[in-house]
Design a protein around this motif. Structure first.
Motif, PDB file in Angstrom:
ATOM      1  N   PRO B  26       0.965  -1.106  -0.025  1.00 13.15           N
ATOM      2  CA  PRO B  26       0.015   0.002   0.011  1.00 13.15           C
ATOM      3  C   PRO B  26       0.877   1.279  -0.158  1.00 13.15           C
ATOM      4  N   ASN B  27       0.533   2.271  -0.850  1.00 16.09           N
ATOM      5  CA  ASN B  27       1.327   3.559  -0.601  1.00 16.09           C
ATOM      6  C   ASN B  27       0.878   4.178   0.545  1.00 16.09           C
ATOM      7  N   VAL B  28       1.691   4.780   1.270  1.00 17.15           N
ATOM      8  CA  VAL B  28       1.447   5.422   2.646  1.00 17.15           C
ATOM      9  C   VAL B  28       1.912   6.915   2.533  1.00 17.15           C
ATOM     10  N   GLU B  29       1.311   7.453   3.531  1.00 13.83           N
ATOM     11  CA  GLU B  29       1.714   8.840   4.084  1.00 13.83           C
ATOM     12  C   GLU B  29       1.930   8.593   5.644  1.00 13.83           C
ATOM     13  N   ILE B  30       3.201   9.194   5.868  1.00 13.17           N
ATOM     14  CA  ILE B  30       3.715   8.739   7.325  1.00 13.17           C
ATOM     15  C   ILE B  30       4.002  10.326   8.041  1.00 13.17           C
ATOM     16  N   TRP B  40      -1.287   7.041   6.925  1.00 13.48           N
ATOM     17  CA  TRP B  40      -2.448   6.806   6.135  1.00 13.48           C
ATOM     18  C   TRP B  40      -1.912   5.781   4.923  1.00 13.48           C
TER      19      TRP B  40
END
Lengths: 148, 130
Positions: B26-30, B40
């Motif tokens: 999954p592509n994430v935003e941290i 996310w």
């Protein structure tokens, strides 16, 4: 070749594996009309198109949209999808930001037998599914034979 | 067209699964704030009940199973992407208060709030003047 992916009672893993194989097969060999038409490999967002008894389903993975920001327009034989997504934002230092953001717009041309103006859409778990029904004249008609 | 287009990435096979099939990252935003780490992750096709989150020995792993019943009665005609379960893990450099982790799933996006443990929060050190 109308073979349903979910033809038998497979367990979820076997079913997923079968689905993955079927999808892989149509990457290389699209069916019917799609085999001869350039639809747009590499465009964003990617779409999958499925055949169903009563028409086709266009599906795309577009998580995190709000349905107010999602627009689908039909014009002639094409459907145009557009939306936007912004970063989750908020305070703090960014460690990673891999999630796409910004606006997108994509049009898809559909075969003549379909009626894009009668399409219906559903957005669930971040997956958009648009059902495009067959035109009445494209549906199978029973022709009565009169004995003379 | 989005100015940041990300293509679905398949997971590597460093740790092989017993079940065959494709798994995606999954592509994430941290983001990190003073009191928490926020994450996310895009996991389209995964619903709330099919997400598994684990935090063990400083390693956070997230996993989501796609709902294959969404494909009943459908025959692929044209394909640009494949589907699969999502799996990814991260090594956390900060101590997390595991009792207060919050997770929610909305429109295929997992939101995780990982509060830092008391010791891991920044402390202001008073300076005494003689």
């Amino acid at each position: 070749m109308a073979r349903s992916v979910l033809a038998s009672n497979l367990d979820p893993f076997a079913h997923l594996l079968r689905l993955q194989k079927e999808l892989q097969r149509t990457v290389q060999q699209p069916l019917g009309w799609f085999a001869s038409s350039v639809v747009g490999q590499g465009a964003f967002p990617p779409v999958n198109i499925f055949k169903r008894d009563d028409g086709y389903v266009v599906r795309m993975e577009v998580p995190g949209l709000s349905s107010e920001d999602l627009s689908i327009e039909s014009q002639g034989q094409s459907l145009k999808f557009s939306s936007k997504r912004s970063s989750e934002g908020g305070p703090g230092a960014v460690h990673r930001n891999e999630r796409w953001q910004g606006e997108f717009s994509r049009s898809i041309e559909l075969p003549r037998e379909l009626n894009p103006s009668k399409a219906s859409a559903d957005y669930k778990n971040g997956v958009l599914s648009v059902h495009v029904p067959l035109r009445d004249e494209a549906k199978a008609q029973q022709i009565t034979v009169r004995a003379s | 067209m989005s100015n940041q287009v990300t293509v679905k990435q398949e997971g590597d096979v460093a740790e092989e699964q017993t079940r065959p099939g494709r798994t995606y990252l999954p592509n994430v935003e941290i983001r990190e704030t003073e009191d928490a780490l926020w994450l996310w992750a895009d996991m389209p096709g995964v619903d709330q009940s099919s997400v598994d989150i684990r935090l063990e020995n400083g390693a956070l792993s997230i996993e989501g199973q796609v709902q294959t019943d969404e494909y009943a009665d459908l025959t692929p005609a044209y394909t640009e992407y494949n589907v699969g379960n999502f799996r990814r893990s991260f090594r956390l450099s900060t101590a997390i208060d595991t009792q207060r982790i919050e997770a929610k799933m909305k429109n295929g996006v997992l939101e995780l709030r990982l509060p830092k443990s008391e010791e891991a929060r920044p402390q202001r050190i008073p300076i005494t003047v003689d």
